[in-house]
Design a protein around this motif. Structure first.
Motif, PDB file in Angstrom:
ATOM      1  N   PRO A  47      79.545  33.287 -41.748  1.00 32.56           N
ATOM      2  CA  PRO A  47      79.471  31.835 -41.968  1.00 32.56           C
ATOM      3  C   PRO A  47      80.825  31.118 -41.885  1.00 32.56           C
ATOM      4  O   PRO A  47      80.892  29.980 -41.451  1.00 32.56           O
ATOM      5  N   LYS A  48      81.901  31.807 -42.256  1.00 30.43           N
ATOM      6  CA  LYS A  48      83.217  31.150 -42.301  1.00 30.43           C
ATOM      7  C   LYS A  48      84.247  31.739 -41.351  1.00 30.43           C
ATOM      8  O   LYS A  48      85.422  31.423 -41.438  1.00 30.43           O
ATOM      9  N   GLY A  49      83.839  32.618 -40.440  1.00 35.10           N
ATOM     10  CA  GLY A  49      84.809  33.217 -39.525  1.00 35.10           C
ATOM     11  C   GLY A  49      84.202  34.356 -38.734  1.00 35.10           C
ATOM     12  O   GLY A  49      83.045  34.306 -38.332  1.00 35.10           O
ATOM     13  N   THR A  96      88.851  34.449 -42.056  1.00 31.45           N
ATOM     14  CA  THR A  96      88.194  33.193 -42.394  1.00 31.45           C
ATOM     15  C   THR A  96      89.279  32.147 -42.608  1.00 31.45           C
ATOM     16  O   THR A  96      90.471  32.455 -42.582  1.00 31.45           O
ATOM     17  N   GLU A  99      87.806  24.572 -42.123  1.00 31.23           N
ATOM     18  CA  GLU A  99      86.929  24.016 -41.098  1.00 31.23           C
ATOM     19  C   GLU A  99      87.599  24.117 -39.722  1.00 31.23           C
ATOM     20  O   GLU A  99      88.771  23.814 -39.583  1.00 31.23           O
ATOM     21  N   LYS A 102      86.779  28.988 -36.672  1.00 29.94           N
ATOM     22  CA  LYS A 102      86.040  29.861 -35.749  1.00 29.94           C
ATOM     23  C   LYS A 102      86.473  29.647 -34.302  1.00 29.94           C
ATOM     24  O   LYS A 102      86.652  30.605 -33.553  1.00 29.94           O
TER      25      LYS A 102
END
Length: 114
Positions: A47-49, A96, A99, A102
């Motif tokens: 979800p974060k990376g 991670t 915002e 990714k």
């Protein structure tokens, strides 16, 4: 080097400070980065990376830790997570961050598009 990622009206800039490492540290870091990219067994989007998975016979816990310490000097916006799982048979490096991280990871660590 600057990579900017835009999400909605909010823009996040990621700056890598290439001068954060001495020439000797940079040479070692470049070698470890090449090994890290070459020996990935799997890439898992989180979800974060992203999580990069390794067999301990191809990448050691110490090598991942050394890489993370140096990478954190030039790219302090990353959060690093290193796990040894499956009774020592799987080594994971999860990156991670804030915002937009990714897109930066996909670009810098050659993560293939889905």
């Amino acid at each position: 080097q600057l990579v900017a990622s835009q999400s909605g009206s909010q823009q996040t800039d990621f700056y890598c400070n290439a001068k954060a490492l001495t020439p000797e540290e940079r040479a070692r870091h470049t070698q470890l980065t090449a090994k890290l990219l070459k020996n990935r067994k799997a890439i898992v989007e989180t979800p974060k990376g992203y999580e990069f998975q390794y067999e301990p016979s191809t990448m050691t816990l110490a090598q991942l830790a050394d890489w993370a310490v140096d990478e954190s000097k030039c790219c302090p916006f990353f959060d690093f997570h290193i796990d040894l799982e499956r009774e020592g048979k799987l080594l994971c490096l999860r990156l991670t961050g804030p915002e937009g991280i990714k897109a930066f990871i996909r670009s810098e660590f050659w993560v293939p598009a889905k």
